[in-house]
Design a protein around this motif. Structure first.
Motif: not given
Lengths: 228, 85
Positions: A126, A128, A135, A137, A156
């Motif tokens: 989600e 953030v 983000k 990954y 990440r």
């Protein structure tokens, strides 16, 4: 609460699983860090789950979880029980191939690509932060696993200059760091595999070797010694 | 290629002979194989101890820093939402 590697903790917030078998190294677990990573523990067998010898438990995908969500320790695995999980995790991450001599990419999977692929970078999870953003990954599990599980083990990436070291290594571009110490499973539906991709969308083998070494150290996974 | 010959302390040879079983080797294991295995394990243990010290020092340096925390819990929430956990 002291968190120990190789210990299964109950996680009351889970709905379908019992808890987490912590696999992050104990220096990380003892440090004032917020999350740990480990294998989700289930009571039932299922795809991608390995039975833990001598226990009515099955270890599944890796998950990154806040330490505060770990409840009591249920069982500390013996070395013989833990090695089964360690070897399975090493296989899923393709460590023996990538860190072999010569290094090899994990075996690919021909067919439709409807899952996050090894060595590819996606936006996941989600949004953030401020402003909210998803983000980046990097997928570190091999493609047959990613296809079978409809999702992949991801780590990440960050450009934070305050982190570093062998478990958060810097990649070849000199600025991106791979947070190898917190691998986590994302189901395909939580990964933007069809949307706009980050740049670069994929890492070269030299970076994947760096990442594999970081994963091995971060999760304290034993190096498989050649037989003979 | 076989390793070159090295001179070992007498104490090492004595321990290998007297405590071979205790060290986890069969009575018939050759001295060379026993000593090589012990040396390998000793080197691995030292290297692992060094890595542990370095990790502990590195992580301790980060105490109180708040970067990399904004996505805390995101993976768990996704796992719940996606029926994984």
């Amino acid at each position: 609460m002291a968190v120990r590697r190789g210990t299964h903790y109950r996680v009351p917030t889970f709905a379908r699983a019992l808890g987490l078998l912590v696999l992050t190294n104990d220096e990380w677990n003892e440090a004032p860090t917020l999350e740990v990573s480990g294998a989700i523990v289930y009571a039932e067998a299922g795809p991608g789950r390995m039975p833990i010898p001598g226990l009515p438990l099955h270890a599944g995908p890796l998950l990154r979880l806040p330490k505060e969500e770990l409840a009591e320790a249920v069982v500390e695995l013996s070395p013989d029980q833990l090695v089964v999980v360690e070897e399975a995790v090493s296989e899923i991450l393709g460590l023996d191939a990538v860190l072999g001599d010569p290094p090899r990419a994990p075996v690919p999977r021909p067919g439709a690509i409807d899952y996050p692929r090894w060595s590819n970078i996606y936006y996941a999870g989600e949004p953030v932060g401020t402003p909210p953003e998803r983000k980046r990954y990097l997928v570190v599990s091999h493609d047959p696993y990613n296809h079978a599980l409809a999702g992949g083990i991801c780590i990440r990436t960050t450009t934070s200059e305050r982190r570093g070291g062998p478990t958060i290594p810097t990649l070849r571009d000199g600025t991106t760091r791979a947070v190898c110490v917190l691998p986590t499973f994302y189901a395909t539906r939580s990964v933007a595999i069809r949307a706009t991709r980050p740049a670069p969308p994929q890492l070269f083998m030299s970076d994947m070797i760096t990442v594999a070494a970081g994963l091995r150290e971060a999760l304290a996974l034993p190096e498989r010694r050649p037989k003979g | 290629m076989p390793g070159r010959q090295v001179r070992l302390d007498q104490e090492i040879v004595t321990i290998v002979h007297r405590r071979r079983r205790e060290l986890g080797f069969s009575a018939t294991a050759p001295d060379g194989a026993v000593i090589s295995e012990l040396a390998r394990e000793g080197m691995e243990a030292r290297l692992e101890a060094k890595r542990k010290r370095e990790r502990a020092a590195l992580y301790a340096d980060w105490a109180g820093e708040r970067d990399l925390v904004e996505d805390t819990g995101v993976a768990r929430r996704a796992a719940m939402r996606d029926g994984v956990a």
